[in-house]
Scaffold this active site. Structure first.
Site, PDB file in Angstrom:
ATOM      1  N   ALA A  27     -13.430 -21.326  -9.465  1.00 47.64           N
ATOM      2  CA  ALA A  27     -11.953 -22.053 -10.703  1.00 47.64           C
ATOM      3  C   ALA A  27     -12.068 -23.519 -10.202  1.00 47.64           C
ATOM      4  O   ALA A  27     -11.844 -24.101  -9.362  1.00 47.64           O
ATOM      5  CB  ALA A  27     -10.610 -21.471  -9.919  1.00 47.64           C
ATOM      6  N   ASP A  28     -12.266 -24.611 -10.650  1.00 51.16           N
ATOM      7  CA  ASP A  28     -12.139 -25.919 -11.023  1.00 51.16           C
ATOM      8  C   ASP A  28     -10.668 -26.061 -10.758  1.00 51.16           C
ATOM      9  O   ASP A  28     -10.626 -27.253 -10.156  1.00 51.16           O
ATOM     10  CB  ASP A  28     -12.613 -26.793 -12.272  1.00 51.16           C
ATOM     11  CG  ASP A  28     -13.944 -26.406 -11.748  1.00 51.16           C
ATOM     12  OD1 ASP A  28     -14.520 -26.514 -10.735  1.00 51.16           O
ATOM     13  OD2 ASP A  28     -14.550 -26.643 -13.318  1.00 51.16           O
ATOM     14  N   ARG A  29     -10.071 -25.423 -11.503  1.00 49.12           N
ATOM     15  CA  ARG A  29      -8.458 -25.856 -11.635  1.00 49.12           C
ATOM     16  C   ARG A  29      -7.580 -24.502 -11.524  1.00 49.12           C
ATOM     17  O   ARG A  29      -7.905 -23.657 -12.402  1.00 49.12           O
ATOM     18  CB  ARG A  29      -7.689 -26.438 -12.981  1.00 49.12           C
ATOM     19  CG  ARG A  29      -8.749 -27.490 -13.416  1.00 49.12           C
ATOM     20  CD  ARG A  29      -8.405 -29.049 -12.476  1.00 49.12           C
ATOM     21  NE  ARG A  29      -8.636 -30.229 -13.077  1.00 49.12           N
ATOM     22  CZ  ARG A  29      -9.947 -30.327 -12.929  1.00 49.12           C
ATOM     23  NH1 ARG A  29     -10.712 -30.060 -12.232  1.00 49.12           N
ATOM     24  NH2 ARG A  29     -10.309 -32.185 -13.807  1.00 49.12           N
ATOM     25  N   ALA A  50      -9.013 -22.459 -14.403  1.00 47.75           N
ATOM     26  CA  ALA A  50      -9.860 -23.105 -15.876  1.00 47.75           C
ATOM     27  C   ALA A  50     -11.404 -23.576 -14.913  1.00 47.75           C
ATOM     28  O   ALA A  50     -11.212 -23.931 -13.398  1.00 47.75           O
ATOM     29  CB  ALA A  50      -9.301 -24.922 -16.760  1.00 47.75           C
ATOM     30  N   LYS A  54     -15.785 -24.070 -15.946  1.00 56.24           N
ATOM     31  CA  LYS A  54     -16.422 -24.567 -16.391  1.00 56.24           C
ATOM     32  C   LYS A  54     -17.121 -23.428 -17.726  1.00 56.24           C
ATOM     33  O   LYS A  54     -16.767 -22.501 -17.621  1.00 56.24           O
ATOM     34  CB  LYS A  54     -17.245 -25.114 -15.934  1.00 56.24           C
ATOM     35  CG  LYS A  54     -18.457 -24.246 -15.378  1.00 56.24           C
ATOM     36  CD  LYS A  54     -19.603 -24.909 -14.070  1.00 56.24           C
ATOM     37  CE  LYS A  54     -19.399 -25.883 -13.416  1.00 56.24           C
ATOM     38  NZ  LYS A  54     -18.020 -25.445 -12.807  1.00 56.24           N
TER      39      LYS A  54
END
Length: 223
Positions: free
Chosen positions: A191-193, A201, A203
């Site tokens: 999870a990048d965010r 969110a 990739k």
């Protein structure tokens, strides 16, 4: 940061004295975060370290030692915290997966790279796979190529082999069929965010994984 400044022509006195040091540090930071632009934790850590370095170098009578010692100490603390947090994520994720099955060993599918090469040394989503393996509760791990940059085939597959974790590399387009036919028990992705309400969110490609584990009612972790 001072080493970066010296490499680019700033004298030791100028570096420690603060003459031009801010611009050099900002340049170093901007360059560093391009390595993983979606990794918020790396960018935030770099900002904190640069702020500390600027404060130390701007102090009256600052020397190389007075700047470098507390800066290195802070970096070492950051590494310790990151590994500790990663292991906590791995253990909580493993607990969650095992609590949703009666199987002795589980099979897990992962996407992208979230292991020791992406963190300080243990991993987040891949840390869950590692924790399951350490407990003797992992039957097999599947990792996707993760196109277009192939973080899965270039990094995750390498980590699985290096750690002696039973694993198989698959094409991204095989994931849904694998979930349906190969009795995948859980899907773990990065999870990048992650925001306060729980929204996440990641990739490109993560949406396909999410749709798959929703359709086939699999346990899933995004971390």
């Amino acid at each position: 940061m001072c080493m970066y400044a010296l490499h680019h022509g700033t004298t030791t006195q100028d570096c420690i004295g603060g003459i031009g040091v801010g611009s050099h540090m900002d340049a170093a930071h901007s360059y560093l975060v391009t390595a993983r632009p979606t990794a918020v934790n790396m960018g935030e850590a770099a900002k904190r370290l640069i702020s500390l370095a600027k404060s130390l170098s701007g102090a009256e009578g600052a020397t190389v030692e007075s700047v470098s010692r507390p800066l290195v100490a802070e970096m070492e603390l950051f590494l310790e915290r990151d590994v500790r947090d990663n292991k906590a994520i791995g253990n909580h994720g493993a607990d969650s997966i095992l609590s949703n099955t009666t199987k002795d060993k589980v099979t897990v599918l992962t996407h992208c790279n979230t292991g020791s090469l992406a963190t300080a040394g243990y991993g987040t989503a891949l840390g869950i796979v590692r924790a399951l393996h350490e407990r003797g509760r992992l039957a097999h791990a599947y990792c996707t190529e993760t196109r277009p940059y192939n973080q899965g085939s270039r990094l995750t597959a390498y980590e699985l082999v290096y750690e002696g974790i039973p694993g198989t590399l698959i094409a991204d387009s095989m994931a849904a069929a694998l979930m349906k036919e190969k009795t995948i028990d859980a899907v773990v992705v990065g999870a990048d965010r992650v925001v306060a309400n729980g929204d996440t969110a990641n990739k490109i490609g993560a949406l396909c994984m999410c749709a798959g584990f929703y359709i086939y009612s699999l346990t899933a972790c995004m971390c």
